[in-house]
Design an enzyme around this catalytic site. Structure first.
Site, PDB file in Angstrom:
ATOM      1  N   LYS A 138       0.859  -1.183   0.000  1.00  0.00           N
ATOM      2  CA  LYS A 138       0.000   0.000   0.000  1.00  0.00           C
ATOM      3  C   LYS A 138       0.899   1.239   0.000  1.00  0.00           C
ATOM      4  O   LYS A 138       1.920   1.270   0.693  1.00  0.00           O
ATOM      5  CB  LYS A 138      -0.879  -0.018   1.255  1.00  0.00           C
ATOM      6  CG  LYS A 138      -1.891   1.115   1.333  1.00  0.00           C
ATOM      7  CD  LYS A 138      -2.747   0.987   2.601  1.00  0.00           C
ATOM      8  CE  LYS A 138      -3.810   2.074   2.680  1.00  0.00           C
ATOM      9  NZ  LYS A 138      -4.637   1.955   3.913  1.00  0.00           N
TER      10      LYS A 138
ATOM     11  N   SER B 159      -9.664   1.981   3.047  1.00  0.00           N
ATOM     12  CA  SER B 159      -8.803   2.729   2.164  1.00  0.00           C
ATOM     13  C   SER B 159      -7.786   1.903   1.386  1.00  0.00           C
ATOM     14  O   SER B 159      -7.237   2.388   0.400  1.00  0.00           O
ATOM     15  CB  SER B 159      -8.051   3.780   2.992  1.00  0.00           C
ATOM     16  OG  SER B 159      -7.165   3.155   3.908  1.00  0.00           O
TER      17      SER B 159
ATOM     18  N   SER C 164      -9.792  -0.493   7.115  1.00  0.00           N
ATOM     19  CA  SER C 164      -9.220  -0.374   5.766  1.00  0.00           C
ATOM     20  C   SER C 164      -8.525  -1.595   5.207  1.00  0.00           C
ATOM     21  O   SER C 164      -8.175  -1.610   4.033  1.00  0.00           O
ATOM     22  CB  SER C 164      -8.256   0.798   5.707  1.00  0.00           C
ATOM     23  OG  SER C 164      -8.992   1.989   5.599  1.00  0.00           O
TER      24      SER C 164
HETATM   25  N1  GLN Z   1     -13.184   4.257   6.571  1.00  0.00           N
HETATM   26  C1  GLN Z   1     -12.462   4.629   7.746  1.00  0.00           C
HETATM   27  C2  GLN Z   1     -12.036   6.064   7.658  1.00  0.00           C
HETATM   28  O1  GLN Z   1     -12.331   6.660   6.692  1.00  0.00           O
HETATM   29  C3  GLN Z   1     -11.291   3.733   7.949  1.00  0.00           C
HETATM   30  C4  GLN Z   1     -10.111   4.078   7.132  1.00  0.00           C
HETATM   31  C5  GLN Z   1      -8.918   3.276   7.487  1.00  0.00           C
HETATM   32  O2  GLN Z   1      -9.019   2.248   8.129  1.00  0.00           O
HETATM   33  N2  GLN Z   1      -7.761   3.786   7.094  1.00  0.00           N
HETATM   34  O3  GLN Z   1     -11.428   6.610   8.526  1.00  0.00           O
END
Ligand code: GLN
Length: 497
Positions: free
Chosen positions: A81, A156, A180
């Site tokens: 990532k 994400s 994410s």
């Molecule tokens: N969807 C969550 C957020 O927007 C989690 C994102 C993540 O785990 N990086 O914060």
């Protein structure tokens, strides 16, 4: 051993092929690089691919294999990532702010995997600064779901999940702040695990919300996740929350024969939180999750209801804490200390304003503003402190629940992958979709998502299993036993068939 094409083979099969010289690491890397070249224009799963760099790593791996110095991942290709720094490569975090940032050093995770001899195929696309649930906020454009063009990949870590689903990479790293790893795994029909907070070093992982961020692993199966996670964990003095614990051999635990082969999960009690199985979940998801739970029972597990009375408050608590920490973490991107500087400005304040205004996308700006607000004098007690209290209550709920069960099951997400753009004008709607994943991060617990079916339109559904602290082996083993008895994790989208 396995008749799947090599790009779809489990890590164990790739390991065997490399060790018996049936294939070289250079050939294997080339196979995946060619797939990325042919297929990624439709998916946008990658931000950076550098063929020559990858092949050089593969040649070094081949030399190690020839010297019989290889470990479990030597010569195995993987993707990172783009939130992880890798020396000499762009680390953009999918933001214009870092679009020209070449990292001078390796994240701990990247260094560990390099040392293990894994071959880096490239950096995957994601939500900008890991803020989002759909991988649409990327400066480099959205990631497309391999199962259905026009639908999101989840986020994400959507690029990593899509890459593994489309077999552009056998395994990939991700990070999970509020879901994410698990949610994109569920949207893309792959397996993803987020370990206990502190197990994977955050050094060199570009911070979003430091008390929640945790590295995790994607694979086609729990077995492949186990191989990757084992290589990612380990104490690191450069991360003050890194835990010094003896390494666990997840792969060996999975390979061990169960006492009762017909009922390999006979000693497992799975808790079903009443609050998670009420309304709000689509019918297709309920059906897939119910069938998966029946399968777990068929494998010998017992299910029973448990209570997580404060879990419904996880979304507000999570978003207050995550945005507060984000506003602090992202203050370093000012065009001076870090980040791209605006080309034109009148004075210092204007330079900060323009650099940050141009460098950050709308969602990141929204979160910095809200985060700054909840930390400001007069609102700190009303929002931030309340959220911290809720966080403690939610962790207490889990502690009590684990007095009555070994693992907790839920859907990973109340919905399957939505159409691209569907939530563009409704960020809160998107936040609400994180209901099952965010409580886990607030408590710092480990969680895994594995495929358990499809909705009526053919989009994957994921089952989440949550464990008590340091129960990674138990989580991986439960998912592995499920996968030994089912074939959901073997289904592939058309473009990976
Ligand atoms: N969807 C969550 C957020 O927007 C989690 C994102 C993540 O785990 N990086 O914060």
């Amino acid at each position: 051993m396995n008749n799947a094409p090599l790009f779809d083979a489990p890590i164990a099969v790739l390991r065997h092929a490399l060790d018996t010289k049936a294939i070289s690491s250079v050939e294997l890397a080339t196979l995946f690089l060619d797939r990325i070249e042919a297929l990624d224009s439709a998916l946008n799963a990658f931000i950076t691919v550098e063929r020559e760099r990858t092949l050089a790593e593969a040649r070094a791996a081949d030399a190690r294999i020839a010297r019989r110095e290889s470990g479990p991942l030597t010569g195995i290709p993987l993707a990172h990532k783009d939130v992880f720094c890798a020396e000499g490569m762009l680390a953009t975090c999918a933001s214009k702010m870092l679009s020209n940032f070449t990292s001078p050093y390796d994240a701990h995770v990247v260094a560990l995997l390099k040392k293990a001899g894994a071959v880096n195929l490239g950096k995957t696309n994601m939500d900008e600064f890991a803020m989002g649930s759909s991988s649409e906020t990327s400066y480099f454009g959205p990631v497309v779901n391999p199962w259905k063009p026009g639908h999101v990949s989840g986020g994400s870590s959507g690029g990593s999940a899509a890459a593994v689903a489309a077999r552009l990479a056998p395994i990939a790293t991700g990070t999970d702040t509020g879901g994410s790893v698990r949610q994109p795994a569920s949207f893309c029909g792959v397996t993803g695990i987020k370990p206990t907070y502190g197990l994977v070093s955050r050094y060199g992982l570009i911070a979003y919300a430091s008390s929640l961020d945790q590295g995790g692993a994607f694979g086609a199966s729990a077995e492949d996740c186990a191989s990757l996670l084992a290589a990612m964990t380990g104490f690191d003095a450069r991360d003050s929350t890194s835990l010094d614990r003896p390494a666990e051999d997840y792969a060996a635990a999975l390979a061990a024969a169960p006492v009762d082969a017909a009922r390999p999960l006979a000693n497992l009690t799975i808790g079903l939180p009443r609050e998670f199985f009420g309304d709000g979940m689509s019918g297709d998801i309920r059906a897939a999750v119910d069938a998966a739970l029946a399968q777990y029972r068929a494998l010998g597990a017992t299910t029973r209801e448990v209570d997580l009375p404060n879990a419904r408050l996880a979304i507000p608590a999570y978003y207050v804490i995550a945005m507060a920490e984000a506003s602090s973490n992202l203050s370093r991107f000012d065009g001076v200390r870090y980040g791209r500087r605006a080309a034109e400005f009148t004075d210092l304040a204007d330079m900060y304003r323009k650099s940050r205004g141009e460098g950050f996308g709308a969602e990141v700006q929204r979160r910095i503003l809200i985060g700054t607000y909840v930390l400001s004098h007069g609102y700190y007690d009303a929002y931030y402190l309340q959220a911290q209290k809720l966080r403690r209550l939610i962790a207490g709920d889990f502690r009590r629940a684990f007095g009555a069960c070994d693992l907790i099951a839920s859907p990973t997400s109340p919905v399957t992958a939505w159409p691209l753009g569907a939530m563009r004008n409704d960020p809160v709607q998107m936040y609400l979709a994180d209901i099952y994943t965010t409580p886990v991060n607030l408590a710092g617990l480990p969680g895994i998502s594995h495929p358990c079916g499809f909705d009526a339109s053919g989009l994957p559904v994921g089952l989440q299993l949550i464990g008590d602290y340091f129960s990674e082996t138990r989580l991986l083993t439960a998912a592995h036993r499920f996968q030994q008895a089912t074939d959901w994790h073997l289904r592939r989208p058309a473009l990976a068939a």
